[in-house]
Design a protein around this motif. Structure first.
Motif, PDB file in Angstrom:
ATOM      1  N   MET A 273      27.076  40.567 -22.177  1.00  0.00           N
ATOM      2  CA  MET A 273      25.967  39.627 -22.311  1.00  0.00           C
ATOM      3  C   MET A 273      26.354  38.209 -21.898  1.00  0.00           C
ATOM      4  N   GLU A 274      27.520  37.753 -22.334  1.00  0.00           N
ATOM      5  CA  GLU A 274      27.864  36.338 -22.146  1.00  0.00           C
ATOM      6  C   GLU A 274      27.970  35.933 -20.676  1.00  0.00           C
ATOM      7  N   PRO A 275      28.695  36.651 -19.822  1.00  0.00           N
ATOM      8  CA  PRO A 275      28.743  36.218 -18.415  1.00  0.00           C
ATOM      9  C   PRO A 275      27.398  36.317 -17.716  1.00  0.00           C
ATOM     10  N   PHE A 276      26.582  37.292 -18.106  1.00  0.00           N
ATOM     11  CA  PHE A 276      25.259  37.411 -17.500  1.00  0.00           C
ATOM     12  C   PHE A 276      24.399  36.202 -17.852  1.00  0.00           C
ATOM     13  N   LEU A 277      24.330  35.850 -19.124  1.00  0.00           N
ATOM     14  CA  LEU A 277      23.539  34.685 -19.523  1.00  0.00           C
ATOM     15  C   LEU A 277      24.095  33.406 -18.911  1.00  0.00           C
ATOM     16  N   SER A 278      25.415  33.317 -18.794  1.00  0.00           N
ATOM     17  CA  SER A 278      26.030  32.127 -18.202  1.00  0.00           C
ATOM     18  C   SER A 278      25.621  31.950 -16.747  1.00  0.00           C
ATOM     19  N   ALA A 279      25.388  33.055 -16.043  1.00  0.00           N
ATOM     20  CA  ALA A 279      24.959  32.990 -14.647  1.00  0.00           C
ATOM     21  C   ALA A 279      23.458  32.742 -14.517  1.00  0.00           C
ATOM     22  N   MET A 280      22.678  33.277 -15.448  1.00  0.00           N
ATOM     23  CA  MET A 280      21.212  33.198 -15.347  1.00  0.00           C
ATOM     24  C   MET A 280      20.639  31.873 -15.846  1.00  0.00           C
ATOM     25  N   LEU A 281      21.160  31.378 -16.938  1.00  0.00           N
ATOM     26  CA  LEU A 281      20.524  30.228 -17.594  1.00  0.00           C
ATOM     27  C   LEU A 281      20.455  28.977 -16.718  1.00  0.00           C
ATOM     28  N   PRO A 282      21.440  28.669 -15.880  1.00  0.00           N
ATOM     29  CA  PRO A 282      21.301  27.475 -15.039  1.00  0.00           C
ATOM     30  C   PRO A 282      20.178  27.555 -14.013  1.00  0.00           C
ATOM     31  N   GLN A 283      19.605  28.740 -13.810  1.00  0.00           N
ATOM     32  CA  GLN A 283      18.576  28.920 -12.782  1.00  0.00           C
ATOM     33  C   GLN A 283      17.144  28.826 -13.329  1.00  0.00           C
ATOM     34  N   VAL A 284      16.978  28.550 -14.621  1.00  0.00           N
ATOM     35  CA  VAL A 284      15.635  28.600 -15.191  1.00  0.00           C
ATOM     36  C   VAL A 284      15.015  27.216 -15.276  1.00  0.00           C
ATOM     37  N   THR A 285      13.688  27.174 -15.126  1.00  0.00           N
ATOM     38  CA  THR A 285      12.914  25.949 -15.364  1.00  0.00           C
ATOM     39  C   THR A 285      12.047  26.081 -16.614  1.00  0.00           C
ATOM     40  N   LEU A 286      11.936  27.292 -17.155  1.00  0.00           N
ATOM     41  CA  LEU A 286      11.258  27.555 -18.424  1.00  0.00           C
ATOM     42  C   LEU A 286      12.251  28.296 -19.310  1.00  0.00           C
ATOM     43  N   PHE A 287      12.288  27.953 -20.606  1.00  0.00           N
ATOM     44  CA  PHE A 287      13.260  28.587 -21.483  1.00  0.00           C
ATOM     45  C   PHE A 287      13.006  30.092 -21.510  1.00  0.00           C
ATOM     46  N   PRO A 288      14.059  30.892 -21.389  1.00  0.00           N
ATOM     47  CA  PRO A 288      13.863  32.340 -21.281  1.00  0.00           C
ATOM     48  C   PRO A 288      13.366  32.976 -22.566  1.00  0.00           C
ATOM     49  N   SER A 289      12.788  34.145 -22.421  1.00  0.00           N
ATOM     50  CA  SER A 289      12.343  34.939 -23.560  1.00  0.00           C
ATOM     51  C   SER A 289      13.489  35.858 -23.960  1.00  0.00           C
ATOM     52  N   LEU A 290      14.306  35.400 -24.909  1.00  0.00           N
ATOM     53  CA  LEU A 290      15.452  36.154 -25.400  1.00  0.00           C
ATOM     54  C   LEU A 290      15.030  36.827 -26.692  1.00  0.00           C
ATOM     55  N   GLN A 291      14.808  38.122 -26.622  1.00  0.00           N
ATOM     56  CA  GLN A 291      14.140  38.865 -27.683  1.00  0.00           C
ATOM     57  C   GLN A 291      15.138  39.667 -28.513  1.00  0.00           C
ATOM     58  N   VAL A 292      14.952  39.631 -29.817  1.00  0.00           N
ATOM     59  CA  VAL A 292      15.745  40.469 -30.708  1.00  0.00           C
ATOM     60  C   VAL A 292      15.358  41.933 -30.490  1.00  0.00           C
ATOM     61  N   PHE A 293      16.348  42.789 -30.282  1.00  0.00           N
ATOM     62  CA  PHE A 293      16.053  44.216 -30.139  1.00  0.00           C
ATOM     63  C   PHE A 293      15.511  44.768 -31.452  1.00  0.00           C
ATOM     64  N   GLN A 294      14.349  45.425 -31.366  1.00  0.00           N
ATOM     65  CA  GLN A 294      13.717  46.023 -32.537  1.00  0.00           C
ATOM     66  C   GLN A 294      13.662  47.538 -32.345  1.00  0.00           C
ATOM     67  N   ALA A 295      14.188  48.257 -33.314  1.00  0.00           N
ATOM     68  CA  ALA A 295      14.147  49.720 -33.281  1.00  0.00           C
ATOM     69  C   ALA A 295      12.945  50.195 -34.092  1.00  0.00           C
ATOM     70  N   HIS A 296      12.022  50.876 -33.433  1.00  0.00           N
ATOM     71  CA  HIS A 296      10.820  51.364 -34.102  1.00  0.00           C
ATOM     72  C   HIS A 296      10.914  52.834 -34.493  1.00  0.00           C
ATOM     73  N   THR A 297      11.901  53.530 -33.941  1.00  0.00           N
ATOM     74  CA  THR A 297      12.070  54.959 -34.215  1.00  0.00           C
ATOM     75  C   THR A 297      13.560  55.257 -34.332  1.00  0.00           C
ATOM     76  N   PRO A 298      13.920  56.409 -34.918  1.00  0.00           N
ATOM     77  CA  PRO A 298      15.340  56.789 -34.961  1.00  0.00           C
ATOM     78  C   PRO A 298      15.965  56.886 -33.576  1.00  0.00           C
ATOM     79  N   VAL A 299      15.207  57.321 -32.583  1.00  0.00           N
ATOM     80  CA  VAL A 299      15.735  57.393 -31.220  1.00  0.00           C
ATOM     81  C   VAL A 299      16.088  56.003 -30.713  1.00  0.00           C
ATOM     82  N   MET A 300      15.204  55.035 -30.957  1.00  0.00           N
ATOM     83  CA  MET A 300      15.474  53.671 -30.515  1.00  0.00           C
ATOM     84  C   MET A 300      16.660  53.074 -31.262  1.00  0.00           C
TER      85      MET A 300
END
Length: 358
Positions: A273-300
């Motif tokens: 996660m960290e190197p990916f976000l480090s590469a992506m964040l300097p390219q944004v003009t709107l704050f990104p939608s960083l969403q908490v993973f939510q498990a709705h089922t046992p499979v998820m």
């Protein structure tokens, strides 16, 4: 709760943020359908905000009483002032600033028909979102939004209209749909920026065309995760390699578009996660939608990275983003109304968050 508070104190995060983050992560034990939308005050008496969470989760510490009182174990932590089933609808208003609604989200490509991404709860939601392709159908959608406005309100008050569906299967299909939408908006003298959540619009030619014919326009690239993409995501997302995404956003910026991305925190390990976000964040003009993973089922439940078993993983993700944004000299901050599954609620980088919350 003591564990959340201890972790929050170690990371310098307000305890209110820890409770709301935990509520997003663990959902409600109370059975209210698979997924619910709450207007909730944490603590009791605080300004209400909108969140969307899983319900009927037997291992959740959170329960919601008939009175609307929200408990973590036996402790009263907040109150829900409104509870709704989170169904897939064609459109709804957002960003209430106290005087007017400033944004709307629409799903003209029938979000409920979009399947294939394992972390997405759309297939669990009740549906009321037919596909809307023609100008007449889009006018009907906007008429429905207008009926949701308060007395004296106007759709011309909107600053932004987000097209949230990822159901466009090709770049050409997405471009055509955006052109039709802009034509309809112009006919009603609505000058709002169009924001598209998509991973199929990728070419420099498309970015230039959107800037010229559809602007003002913003692209939220639906990145979602770095690892296991072929397993977790539908093909039209999975075939975009993560290492190409920063340059894609840079191309969109150069063409004159606003840029950002969506990412689900909880699927990837910190080392991915960290190197990916480090590469992506300097390219944004709107704050990104960083969403908490939510498990709705046992499979998820089985999709999350083992690190996400620890609450501190999510607090560390906050710290990573804040650090990268400071290093990039980026003054963007989270907009509380924009993401209902956020890592941030009351504060960001030690400063209070202001602005609309629903």
């Amino acid at each position: 709760m003591d564990g959340w508070h201890d972790a929050a104190d170690r990371f310098g995060v307000p305890r209110t943020d820890a409770v709301l983050l935990a509520l997003n992560l663990y959902g409600l034990q109370t059975r209210l359908g698979a997924r619910v939308r709450l207007q909730v005050s944490v603590p009791v008496g605080a300004q209400a905000r909108t969140i969307v969470i899983a319900a009927g989760r037997p291992d959740s510490p959170f329960t919601l009483a008939d009175s609307g009182q929200l408990f973590a174990g036996a402790e009263l932590v907040g109150a829900a002032v409104r509870t709704d089933v989170d169904d897939a609808v064609s459109g709804y208003l957002r960003c209430w600033d106290g005087t007017a609604w400033r944004a709307a989200t629409i799903n003209p490509a029938s979000r409920s028909k979009c399947t294939g991404c394992a972390p997405c709860p759309t297939s669990l939601e009740p549906t009321a979102d037919p596909r809307l392709d023609t100008e007449d159908e889009l006018h009907l959608l906007l008429d429905g939004l207008r009926q949701q406005l308060p007395h004296g309100g106007s759709l011309r008050d909107l600053h932004e209209i987000t097209v949230s569906t990822a159901c466009y299967e090709s770049e050409d299909a997405a471009l055509e749909a955006m052109m039709v939408l802009r034509k309809v908006l112009r006919s009603r003298r609505i000058d709002a920026r169009i924001v598209l959540l998509s991973s199929v619009v990728r070419s420099r030619e498309a970015f230039r065309w959107l800037a010229e014919h559809v602007g003002p326009f913003g692209l939220f690239l639906t990145a979602d995760c770095v690892t296991r993409r072929n397993l977790i995501l539908k093909k039209t997302k999975a075939d975009l390699l993560p290492e190409l995404m920063p340059a894609l956003l840079a191309d969109a910026r150069e063409a004159g578009l606003d840029t950002s991305f969506t990412y689900i925190v909880g699927l990837d390990s910190t080392k991915d996660m960290e190197p990916f976000l480090s590469a992506m964040l300097p390219q944004v003009t709107l704050f990104p939608s960083l969403q908490v993973f939510q498990a709705h089922t046992p499979v998820m439940d089985g999709l999350h990275t083992p690190e996400a078993d620890e609450f501190s993983y999510f607090l560390n993700a906050r710290r990573i983003v804040e650090s990268v944004m400071v290093d990039a000299a980026n003054n963007l901050v989270p907009e509380p109304w924009r993401c209902y599954r956020s890592l941030w609620y009351e504060s960001y980088a030690g400063q209070p968050l202001e602005g609309p919350r629903r």
